[in-house]
Design a protein around this motif. Structure first.
Motif, short mmCIF file in Angstrom:
data_model
loop_
_atom_site.label_atom_id
_atom_site.label_comp_id
_atom_site.label_asym_id
_atom_site.label_seq_id
_atom_site.Cartn_x
_atom_site.Cartn_y
_atom_site.Cartn_z
N SER A 198 59.82 57.53 51.93
CA SER A 198 59.28 58.62 51.11
C SER A 198 58.17 59.31 51.88
O SER A 198 56.99 59.06 51.65
CB SER A 198 58.75 58.07 49.78
OG SER A 198 59.77 57.41 49.08
N PRO A 199 58.55 60.17 52.83
CA PRO A 199 57.52 60.84 53.62
C PRO A 199 56.68 61.75 52.74
O PRO A 199 57.19 62.38 51.82
CB PRO A 199 58.31 61.64 54.65
CG PRO A 199 59.68 61.75 54.10
CD PRO A 199 59.89 60.60 53.18
N VAL A 228 65.93 48.54 50.59
CA VAL A 228 64.46 48.47 50.61
C VAL A 228 63.92 49.86 50.34
O VAL A 228 64.30 50.82 51.00
CB VAL A 228 63.94 47.94 51.97
CG1 VAL A 228 62.43 48.06 52.06
CG2 VAL A 228 64.37 46.49 52.17
N ALA A 229 63.03 49.95 49.37
CA ALA A 229 62.34 51.20 49.06
C ALA A 229 60.90 51.09 49.53
O ALA A 229 60.28 50.04 49.41
CB ALA A 229 62.39 51.49 47.56
N HIS A 287 72.24 63.79 55.71
CA HIS A 287 72.92 62.58 55.24
C HIS A 287 71.98 61.76 54.34
O HIS A 287 72.41 61.21 53.33
CB HIS A 287 73.40 61.74 56.42
CG HIS A 287 74.03 60.45 56.03
ND1 HIS A 287 75.35 60.35 55.66
CD2 HIS A 287 73.51 59.20 55.92
CE1 HIS A 287 75.63 59.09 55.35
NE2 HIS A 287 74.53 58.38 55.50
N ALA A 288 70.71 61.72 54.71
CA ALA A 288 69.72 60.90 53.99
C ALA A 288 69.40 61.42 52.60
O ALA A 288 68.82 60.69 51.79
CB ALA A 288 68.43 60.80 54.82
N ILE A 289 69.78 62.67 52.31
CA ILE A 289 69.54 63.21 50.97
C ILE A 289 70.82 63.61 50.24
O ILE A 289 70.75 64.12 49.12
CB ILE A 289 68.55 64.41 51.00
CG1 ILE A 289 69.10 65.56 51.82
CG2 ILE A 289 67.18 63.96 51.49
CD1 ILE A 289 68.27 66.85 51.72
N ILE A 344 66.18 59.30 52.20
CA ILE A 344 64.89 59.91 51.94
C ILE A 344 64.72 60.06 50.44
O ILE A 344 65.60 60.59 49.75
CB ILE A 344 64.76 61.28 52.65
CG1 ILE A 344 64.82 61.06 54.17
CG2 ILE A 344 63.46 61.98 52.24
CD1 ILE A 344 64.80 62.33 54.99
N GLY A 345 63.60 59.57 49.94
CA GLY A 345 63.29 59.64 48.52
C GLY A 345 61.94 60.27 48.29
O GLY A 345 61.20 60.57 49.21
#
Length: 185
Positions: A68-69, A45-46, A129-131, A97-98
């Motif tokens: 996407s903060p 999910v984006a 980890h998220a990036i 994180i995008g």
């Protein structure tokens, strides 16, 4: 031959992940309901602004969420993405994180976005980890990129401090085994 149908068939068989942009909880719940019988599907999910309302279902299905903060301007209403990453992570949802797909050049902002998420409660290791390894694993390139190991592709940065700190400077950059930048040059 229909390229779109072929790609959807590959996603349904689990060969490639299927990324779906869904913001509202009702959209995410319906997406999870509609894909429940597709047991091989690797859903991502984006967006997921309201993903917290579906966190237990996302965690149970192993569905990562790309948040996407966005930095907020003075006087603006807060973006849930800043705290959403930490809240989803606390509920055992894998967080990536995008940049929100703004442009390819926006990827340079990923460490800043990860730092913002840390500032709003996400563990620093989870933010890295998220990036790095998280997206590499989800998108099937973890055997080549995402972590530093012999035999993997990497551009390496030698930093003056914490990679998520705004005061950290790049001391050197190594690409393809060659030093391509040194501070002071």
């Amino acid at each position: 031959y229909d390229a779109e149908k072929a790609a959807l068939a590959r996603a349904a068989e689990g060969e490639i992940p299927l990324v779906v942009h869904a913001e509202r909880a009702v959209e995410i719940r319906e997406l999870l309901r509609m894909t429940e019988s597709l047991t091989r599907l690797r859903l991502v999910v984006a967006g997921g602004t309201a993903a917290l309302a579906c966190a237990d279902d996302l965690a149970a299905r192993g569905v990562p969420v790309i948040v996407s903060p966005k930095p907020i301007r003075a006087g603006a209403v807060g973006d849930p993405g800043l705290a959403l990453a930490a809240e989803l992570h606390a509920r055992d949802v894998e967080v990536l994180i995008g940049t929100g797909g703004v442009s390819a050049r926006a990827s340079r902002d990923l460490p800043h976005l990860a730092a913002l998420a840390v500032g709003h409660g996400l563990d620093a290791d989870a933010a890295l980890h998220a990036i790095t390894l998280g997206p590499a694993r989800v998108f099937d390139v973890a055997g080549h990129v995402g972590s530093v190991q012999r035999g993997r592709q990497a551009d390496l940065l030698l930093l003056s401090g914490d990679p998520l700190s705004s005061s950290t400077r790049v001391l050197a950059a190594i690409s393809a085994g060659e030093v391509v930048h040194q501070a002071g040059e």
